[in-house]
Design a protein around this motif. Structure first.
Motif, mmCIF file in Angstrom:
data_model
loop_
_atom_site.group_PDB
_atom_site.id
_atom_site.type_symbol
_atom_site.label_atom_id
_atom_site.label_comp_id
_atom_site.label_asym_id
_atom_site.label_seq_id
_atom_site.Cartn_x
_atom_site.Cartn_y
_atom_site.Cartn_z
ATOM 1 N N GLU A 244 0.825 -1.208 0.000
ATOM 2 C CA GLU A 244 0.000 0.000 0.000
ATOM 3 C C GLU A 244 0.863 1.264 0.000
ATOM 4 O OE1 GLU A 244 -2.576 -0.458 3.331
ATOM 5 O OE2 GLU A 244 -4.038 -1.657 2.206
ATOM 6 N N ALA A 245 1.982 1.225 0.734
ATOM 7 C CA ALA A 245 2.873 2.389 0.771
ATOM 8 C C ALA A 245 3.517 2.626 -0.588
ATOM 9 C CB ALA A 245 3.948 2.190 1.842
ATOM 10 N N VAL A 246 3.829 1.544 -1.305
ATOM 11 C CA VAL A 246 4.400 1.685 -2.646
ATOM 12 C C VAL A 246 3.351 2.230 -3.609
ATOM 13 C CG1 VAL A 246 5.291 0.388 -4.623
ATOM 14 C CG2 VAL A 246 6.196 -0.056 -2.335
ATOM 15 N N LYS A 247 2.138 1.687 -3.516
ATOM 16 C CA LYS A 247 1.071 2.137 -4.413
ATOM 17 C C LYS A 247 0.764 3.619 -4.225
ATOM 18 C CE LYS A 247 -3.664 1.079 -5.843
ATOM 19 N NZ LYS A 247 -4.860 0.217 -5.599
ATOM 20 N N SER A 248 0.827 4.108 -2.987
ATOM 21 C CA SER A 248 0.515 5.513 -2.700
ATOM 22 C C SER A 248 1.699 6.442 -2.924
ATOM 23 C CB SER A 248 0.038 5.653 -1.250
ATOM 24 O OG SER A 248 1.099 5.374 -0.345
ATOM 25 N N GLY A 249 2.899 5.878 -3.127
ATOM 26 C CA GLY A 249 4.076 6.705 -3.343
ATOM 27 C C GLY A 249 4.796 7.119 -2.073
ATOM 28 N N VAL A 250 4.319 6.655 -0.914
ATOM 29 C CA VAL A 250 4.996 6.977 0.350
ATOM 30 C C VAL A 250 6.367 6.317 0.403
ATOM 31 C CG1 VAL A 250 4.840 6.767 2.862
ATOM 32 C CG2 VAL A 250 2.804 7.298 1.529
ATOM 33 N N LEU A 251 6.472 5.128 -0.189
ATOM 34 C CA LEU A 251 7.761 4.462 -0.355
ATOM 35 C C LEU A 251 8.002 4.228 -1.842
ATOM 36 C CD1 LEU A 251 7.715 1.812 2.521
ATOM 37 C CD2 LEU A 251 9.091 3.890 2.407
ATOM 38 N N VAL A 252 9.270 4.358 -2.240
ATOM 39 C CA VAL A 252 9.637 4.253 -3.649
ATOM 40 C C VAL A 252 10.527 3.018 -3.847
ATOM 41 C CG1 VAL A 252 10.833 5.372 -5.561
ATOM 42 C CG2 VAL A 252 9.534 6.746 -3.903
ATOM 43 N N PRO A 253 10.168 2.108 -4.760
ATOM 44 C CA PRO A 253 11.046 0.967 -5.052
ATOM 45 C C PRO A 253 12.360 1.428 -5.673
ATOM 46 C CG PRO A 253 8.818 0.576 -5.864
ATOM 47 C CD PRO A 253 8.891 2.029 -5.489
ATOM 48 N N ILE A 254 13.439 0.709 -5.350
ATOM 49 C CA ILE A 254 14.775 1.048 -5.837
ATOM 50 C C ILE A 254 15.268 -0.103 -6.702
ATOM 51 C CG2 ILE A 254 17.155 1.538 -5.172
ATOM 52 C CD1 ILE A 254 15.995 2.594 -2.494
ATOM 53 N N ASP A 255 15.678 0.193 -7.929
ATOM 54 C CA ASP A 255 16.177 -0.812 -8.865
ATOM 55 C C ASP A 255 17.704 -0.756 -8.884
ATOM 56 O OD1 ASP A 255 16.703 -2.594 -10.866
ATOM 57 O OD2 ASP A 255 15.654 -1.476 -12.442
ATOM 58 N N VAL A 256 18.335 -1.828 -8.407
ATOM 59 C CA VAL A 256 19.798 -1.883 -8.412
ATOM 60 C C VAL A 256 20.305 -2.888 -9.447
ATOM 61 C CG1 VAL A 256 20.078 -1.111 -6.027
ATOM 62 C CG2 VAL A 256 19.780 -3.556 -6.508
ATOM 63 N N GLY A 257 19.418 -3.308 -10.360
ATOM 64 C CA GLY A 257 19.839 -4.198 -11.435
ATOM 65 C C GLY A 257 19.939 -5.654 -11.042
ATOM 66 N N ALA A 258 19.399 -6.035 -9.900
ATOM 67 C CA ALA A 258 19.426 -7.429 -9.465
ATOM 68 C C ALA A 258 18.160 -7.698 -8.654
ATOM 69 C CB ALA A 258 20.670 -7.727 -8.629
#
Length: 301
Positions: A244-258
């Protein structure tokens, strides 16, 4: 002749650690539980429980008798459940243990559906983040995250979960976005305190473990999520904590290539009595509630 209610009083007392706690579990007066224990000891001709003013403990004979007594109760309960299942109804007690955060976020609503489907099953659930021994703790089943390395237990997978690196927008604006696994080493991490090397990523050279500087260590996913939302650092959590936090933008996923190592949810039960009809019905109901893929992974996409 040994009476069934005496065995039940003994098992409840041994598992709960006191006659008072056993009386609450059984819904009986403390004096009734004491009388049933005394009668059982008289029939068996031996002391099972050593009582003092400060504590209660099992005698050597009590320790020998306990696993057999637990098996008697389980088999009687399972026999009654099987008969009820033949008539189209499941009934009787079902005692569960589950992790605290998952229990609050996801198990509670799923259990509500299960109880509505089987109103004659008396569900008792205890939430605990500590390791709970399903084989010796008096539980019919235990929900667990991660692999089950106990030969006494049978495990059935209920659901999977991706694990995502996440941070608050404020943290990433302040400290920058790591673009590789190596760059993670220079960031503050909010880490799970119960497992070393928890940040594992699949690379072309195999699994790589990252150990960033700890801004916080905690043994609870909700605490870790809140710390990340407050901007303390980056954390790696299953999507069932953060969807839910990701969907709302409160937390942002981080892509480190793995890809981070995933998480799995199992229902476990002692091998020596197998899966009763009630446990099978519970597992089926939980799988329907969670979905495949589970709803928390779909919402986090």
């Amino acid at each position: 002749m040994i009476k069934f209610d005496g065995i039940a009083a003994f098992v409840a007392t041994a598992e709960a650690g006191s006659i008072s706690a056993a009386s609450r579990r059984l819904g009986l007066a403390k004096s009734v539980v004491s009388e049933r224990l005394a009668e059982l000891e008289r029939i068996l001709g031996t002391k099972l429980i050593q009582r003092t003013t400060r504590k209660l403990s099992l005698t050597e004979n009590g320790q020998t008798f306990l696993p057999r007594a637990q098996r008697i109760l389980r088999e009687a309960d399972e026999a009654a459940a099987e008969l009820a299942a033949r008539s189209g109804k499941l009934a009787g007690p079902l005692r569960l243990s589950a992790p605290v955060s998952f229990g609050i976020l996801h198990l509670a609503p799923a259990l509500t559906k299960f109880i509505q489907e089987h109103p004659q099953i008396e569900v008792s659930v205890e939430l605990d983040d500590r390791f709970v021994d399903a084989a010796a703790g008096g539980f019919d089943a235990v929900l667990r995250h991660g692999a089950i390395g106990d030969s006494r237990l049978i495990a059935r997978r209920l659901a999977t979960s991706r694990r995502l690196l996440v941070a608050s927008p404020a943290y990433l604006e302040r400290e920058g976005h790591p673009a590789s696994i190596d760059e993670l080493q220079h960031h503050c991490g909010i880490l799970y305190s119960m497992r070393e090397g928890d940040w594992r990523f699949s690379t072309e050279h195999g699994w790589q473990v990252v150990r960033p500087k700890a801004a916080l260590r905690a043994n609870n996913g909700l605490v870790m999520r809140e710390a990340a939302m407050a901007g303390l650092g980056i954390t790696l959590l299953p999507t069932f904590f953060i969807h839910e936090a990701v969907k709302s933008g409160v937390l942002v996923p981080i892509d480190v290539g793995a890809r981070a190592e995933g998480a799995e949810l199992f229902i476990t039960y002692p091998r020596d009595h197998g899966a009763s009809a009630k446990i099978r019905a519970l597992a089926d109901s939980l799988q329907r509630s969670f979905g495949n893929p589970p709803y928390w992974d779909r919402l986090a996409s």
